[in-house]
Design a protein around this motif. Structure first.
Motif, short mmCIF file in Angstrom:
data_model
loop_
_atom_site.label_atom_id
_atom_site.label_comp_id
_atom_site.label_asym_id
_atom_site.label_seq_id
_atom_site.Cartn_x
_atom_site.Cartn_y
_atom_site.Cartn_z
N TYR A 151 0.87 -1.18 0.00
CA TYR A 151 0.00 0.00 0.00
C TYR A 151 0.91 1.23 0.00
O TYR A 151 1.22 1.78 1.06
N GLY A 152 1.33 1.62 -1.18
CA GLY A 152 2.28 2.73 -1.27
C GLY A 152 1.69 4.02 -0.72
O GLY A 152 0.53 4.35 -0.98
N ILE A 153 2.51 4.72 0.02
CA ILE A 153 2.07 6.02 0.57
C ILE A 153 1.99 7.04 -0.57
O ILE A 153 1.10 7.88 -0.60
N THR A 154 2.92 6.93 -1.52
CA THR A 154 2.87 7.83 -2.68
C THR A 154 1.62 7.51 -3.51
O THR A 154 0.94 8.42 -3.99
N ARG A 155 1.33 6.22 -3.65
CA ARG A 155 0.10 5.79 -4.35
C ARG A 155 -1.11 6.45 -3.71
O ARG A 155 -1.96 7.04 -4.39
N THR A 164 5.01 5.04 -8.97
CA THR A 164 5.12 5.96 -7.83
C THR A 164 5.89 5.27 -6.71
O THR A 164 5.72 4.08 -6.46
N ALA A 165 6.72 6.05 -6.03
CA ALA A 165 7.41 5.57 -4.82
C ALA A 165 7.98 6.79 -4.10
O ALA A 165 8.23 7.83 -4.73
N THR A 166 8.18 6.64 -2.82
CA THR A 166 8.63 7.75 -1.98
C THR A 166 9.88 8.47 -2.54
O THR A 166 9.85 9.68 -2.69
C1 LIG Z 1 7.09 -3.24 -3.85
C2 LIG Z 1 6.87 -1.79 -3.61
N1 LIG Z 1 5.73 -1.23 -4.05
C3 LIG Z 1 5.48 0.08 -3.86
C4 LIG Z 1 6.40 0.90 -3.24
C5 LIG Z 1 6.08 2.37 -3.07
O1 LIG Z 1 5.72 2.64 -1.75
P1 LIG Z 1 5.82 4.12 -1.17
O2 LIG Z 1 5.06 4.99 -2.09
O3 LIG Z 1 5.21 4.02 0.17
O4 LIG Z 1 7.27 4.45 -1.13
C6 LIG Z 1 7.58 0.37 -2.77
C7 LIG Z 1 8.53 1.23 -2.08
O5 LIG Z 1 9.50 0.81 -1.52
C8 LIG Z 1 7.82 -1.02 -2.95
O6 LIG Z 1 8.96 -1.59 -2.50
#
Ligand SMILES: Cc1ncc(COP(=O)(O)O)c(C=O)c1O
Length: 289
Positions: free
Chosen positions: A210-214, A247-249
């Motif tokens: 559950y991405g925080i950026t998502r 998307t990712a942090t």
């Molecule tokens: C498998 C995966 N999906 C999604 C994300 C994105 O998550 P976030 O937006 O919280 O960084 C990450 C980030 O490390 C990840 O490892």
């Protein structure tokens, strides 16, 4: 040893200087032997945490999922992380990495109760990757060979590492993972497509993190009146999309310009540009939590 993180780290509740003394971790630490632990990464912009509450909520959920009892409350952890930032006098853009593992015991799959967990956090300077954000990346489809608990931010990243290294040798930056014909996410980021002007991404269940950026991008899209669907979709739908992005942090919103030899960005990336502008604005808005 070459290290890129700032000298002061948070180690088991104390702020210590790794230049003066490298912290010791037992060979029988379960994080080292089994990857029996979880982690979190959040962003600092101008030295200020971004979306910290959401990241720490996920960190506590990950610990709960693996039955790891945290040795701190959320408030105590926030205060320790604040001390970490202050001690390093960190006022730039960077990533904070925090991991916790179950603790030390003679090697055994069965974990003992009441172990003392090991945890640390450090700061790695990391400017906004403007070239990736502006120019985008090439991706390729790959089989999602991970477990069925991808919503836990586990230290066990071996499948992600194997996929990433294989596709990198072929010249790709990220993989579009496919499980039983359904697109899930990337190796280290969530994946979105834009089709007929609608933002589509995999539902938040056990097959993605559950991405925080998502989460942040979905709420920005709603504010911008961009329709959002959290639903399953196939690779075929990806090839029919007008725009795709990860998307990712650390990387925020990164457009995909090419997928293998099957899809090339032809349109103007209207939706991505709107979202990127809104994201950037949110980053430097004071007091964002
Ligand atoms: C498998 C995966 N999906 C999604 C994300 C994105 O998550 P976030 O937006 O919280 O960084 C990450 C980030 O490390 C990840 O490892």
């Amino acid at each position: 040893m070459k290290s890129v993180h700032k000298d002061w780290i948070l180690f088991n509740g104390s702020i210590v200087n790794t230049k003066e003394k490298e912290p010791m971790i037992s060979l029988e630490e379960r994080g080292l032997q089994f990857g029996d632990g979880v982690y979190e990464v959040f962003r600092l912009y101008d030295g200020k945490p971004h979306l910290l509450d959401l990241h720490l909520d996920r960190f506590f959920r990950s610990m709960e999922e693996i039955e790891l009892e945290p040795p701190f409350s959320k408030e105590e952890l926030i205060s320790q992380l604040q001390q970490l930032i202050e001690k390093n006098q960190f006022k730039e853009d960077g990533n904070v990495y925090i991991q916790i593992s179950r603790g030390v015991q003679p090697r055994n799959h069965l974990f003992e109760l009441n172990l003392q967990p090991t945890y640390y956090a450090n700061i790695v300077p990391f400017p906004r990757p403007t070239s990736l954000i502006e120019n985008g990346i090439k991706a390729t489809a790959a089989e999602d060979i991970r477990w069925h608990r991808c919503h836990i931010k586990s230290l066990n990243l071996l499948p992600n590492i194997m996929i990433k290294n294989k596709i990198a040798k072929e010249g790709y930056y990220e993989a579009i993972l496919v499980r039983n014909g359904i697109v899930t996410e990337g190796c280290h980021s969530n994946f979105f497509i834009v089709k007929n002007g609608t933002l589509i991404t995999h539902p938040a269940n056990q097959f993605i993190l559950y991405g925080i950026t998502r989460h942040h991008v979905i709420s920005l899209a709603k504010q911008l009146n961009i329709p959002v669907e959290e639903r399953q979709f196939s690779l075929q739908e990806v090839y029919e999309a007008e725009e795709c992005f990860f998307t990712a942090t650390p990387i925020e919103i990164v457009p995909v310009t090419q997928i293998g030899k099957d899809w090339y960005q032809t349109e103007e990336q209207r939706v991505i540009k709107k979202l990127q502008a809104a994201y950037k604005e949110s980053v430097y808005t004071a007091n964002i939590k």
